[in-house]
Design a protein around this motif. Structure first.
Motif, PDB file in Angstrom:
ATOM      1  N   UNK A   1      15.335  22.331   6.903  1.00 30.25           N
ATOM      2  CA  UNK A   1      14.078  23.066   7.059  1.00 30.25           C
ATOM      3  C   UNK A   1      14.035  24.205   6.045  1.00 30.25           C
ATOM      4  N   UNK A   2      12.837  24.704   5.731  1.00 25.36           N
ATOM      5  CA  UNK A   2      12.772  25.867   4.831  1.00 25.36           C
ATOM      6  C   UNK A   2      13.622  27.013   5.358  1.00 25.36           C
ATOM      7  N   UNK A   3      14.400  27.600   4.473  1.00 21.73           N
ATOM      8  CA  UNK A   3      15.229  28.741   4.840  1.00 21.73           C
ATOM      9  C   UNK A   3      14.418  30.008   4.610  1.00 21.73           C
TER      10      UNK A   3
ATOM     11  N   UNK B   1      16.145  27.853   8.918  1.00 28.88           N
ATOM     12  CA  UNK B   1      16.784  27.111   7.847  1.00 28.88           C
ATOM     13  C   UNK B   1      18.273  26.892   8.008  1.00 28.88           C
ATOM     14  N   UNK B   2      18.888  27.553   9.003  1.00 32.16           N
ATOM     15  CA  UNK B   2      20.304  27.357   9.277  1.00 32.16           C
ATOM     16  C   UNK B   2      20.473  26.829  10.703  1.00 32.16           C
ATOM     17  N   UNK B   3      21.409  25.900  10.893  1.00 37.25           N
ATOM     18  CA  UNK B   3      21.702  25.440  12.249  1.00 37.25           C
ATOM     19  C   UNK B   3      22.705  26.403  12.898  1.00 37.25           C
ATOM     20  N   UNK B   4      23.023  26.224  14.169  1.00 34.52           N
ATOM     21  CA  UNK B   4      23.932  27.178  14.832  1.00 34.52           C
ATOM     22  C   UNK B   4      25.294  27.320  14.168  1.00 34.52           C
ATOM     23  N   UNK B   5      25.708  26.323  13.380  1.00 37.76           N
ATOM     24  CA  UNK B   5      26.995  26.403  12.686  1.00 37.76           C
ATOM     25  C   UNK B   5      26.885  27.164  11.366  1.00 37.76           C
ATOM     26  N   UNK B   6      25.677  27.618  11.034  1.00 32.98           N
ATOM     27  CA  UNK B   6      25.484  28.351   9.786  1.00 32.98           C
ATOM     28  C   UNK B   6      25.286  27.465   8.577  1.00 32.98           C
TER      29      UNK B   6
END
Length: 368
Positions: free
Chosen positions: A79-81, A69-74
């Motif tokens: 998407x479901x977290x 649910x988080x991308x590499x940048x946070x």
């Protein structure tokens, strides 16, 4: 088993008190929001066990680990977290006898009647207050999203063991006083507005623990900065959304909004909130006995609710029960590590409840 709530924002809680981990899945979060994980950790620490003398001795870090649910940048990526919180300090042997002799005030008997011994009894299983940790993980993120939209949420111990704190100024039109109260709570380790109330409450908790007993309390929670128009009539209203989540929290036995039950003792001329126009030309309420919503829809005034927390049912005193294998009377003395008062650690839970309900109403209402 109803472990999911919400409409546009859907939250599912999973795990048991003594399972390897507990966690949540959150669907519907706005994408591109940067989650402040340090702020989330500070919020989680307010609920975590073992951090104060009025808490259970069971110590858990309650560190949130994100799985998706988080991308590499946070940032939320659409998407479901999903996240997990490891259980690291369990003592399941303390609960071995509870299938046979249920604890008064707990769900041991009803779980046995429903699942006939297949249930997880350790620590209360899926009925445990431990499940409020992932609720706070989801709520902590909701609080950050609301804050970015100008909404502020705070809660305090309105009462413990009959000892009252000052009330929020949410039912008056004194916005500056309410802000000062919320600012004060942000720096107080024990969540009361009045230091004298803290001293007396802690003494009452200590006295109950010394007697092998427990006490309950009332939590008051407020949200400011909301626009008018969030929510819906009937079953998807603001009050309905908050109440549904709140009653999923173990130990919550009652909830009221604004004047609450006091309104039943008023006349209409007293209870009705008159309208006025502020310096900017906007319509405002001159008081707020409605608690920030009418017809399930926000009025623009602070949303305020109070929830009643029952005394911790796991107490050291000997209690009457039954042996379910023989249907004969039995005595029970609960072992294990338990809070003599649940209410202090439930204060951030109330804030999480408020934030999740309000964010869901906001997203469902399609307000920019």
């Amino acid at each position: 088993m109803g472990s999911t709530f919400g409409n546009a924002l859907r939250v599912t809680i999973f795990g048991q008190s003594h399972s390897e981990a507990i966690g949540c899945v959150v669907e519907g979060l706005p994408s591109g929001f940067s989650v402040d994980q340090e702020a989330l950790a500070r919020f989680m620490a307010r609920r975590a066990p073992g951090g104060a003398r009025w808490s259970t001795p069971r110590k858990e870090a309650d560190a949130v680990r994100f799985l998706s649910g988080l991308n590499p940048a946070g940032e939320t990526c659409g998407a479901p977290l999903s996240c997990v919180i490891e259980n690291t300090n369990t003592r399941s042997h303390d609960y071995d006898e509870l299938r046979r002799v249920p604890r008064p005030g707990h769900a041991d008997f009803t779980a046995q009647a429903k699942w006939h011994g297949a249930q997880d009894v350790a620590g209360g299983g899926h009925f445990s207050g431990r499940l409020t940790a992932p609720l706070c993980a989801a709520g902590g993120i909701a609080l950050q999203i609301l804050a970015a939209r100008g909404v502020r949420v705070a809660a305090h111990l309105d009462e413990i063991a009959g000892i009252e704190d000052l009330h929020f100024s949410a039912r008056s039109a004194n916005a500056e006083q309410l802000k000062a109260q919320m600012d004060l709570l942000a720096v107080r380790p024990f969540p009361t507005l009045c230091p004298d109330a803290e001293e007396r409450m802690v003494a009452a908790i200590d006295a109950a623990r010394a007697e092998g007993d427990s006490v309950g309390g009332i939590i008051e929670c407020v949200a400011t900065g909301l626009p008018a128009g969030l929510g819906s009539p009937l079953f998807d209203g603001v009050e309905s959304a908050i109440a549904r989540i709140a009653f999923g929290v173990p130990a919550v036995k009652g909830i009221e909004f604004g004047a609450g039950f006091e309104a039943a003792r008023m006349r209409g001329s007293q209870n009705n909130d008159p309208y006025g126009v502020d310096e900017q030309g906007s319509v405002v309420l001159l008081k707020n006995d409605a608690g920030g919503n009418l017809g399930g829809i926000t009025t623009g005034a602070p949303v305020v609710f109070r929830m009643a927390i029952k005394p911790t049912p796991s107490i050291a005193r000997e209690q009457d029960s039954v042996d379910l294998t023989t249907n004969e009377a039995a005595k029970l003395q609960v072992r294990g590590r338990h809070d003599p008062c649940i209410a202090p650690r439930a204060v951030p839970v109330a804030e999480a409840v408020m934030a999740l309900a309000l964010l869901d109403c906001w997203l469902t209402s399609h307000v920019a």
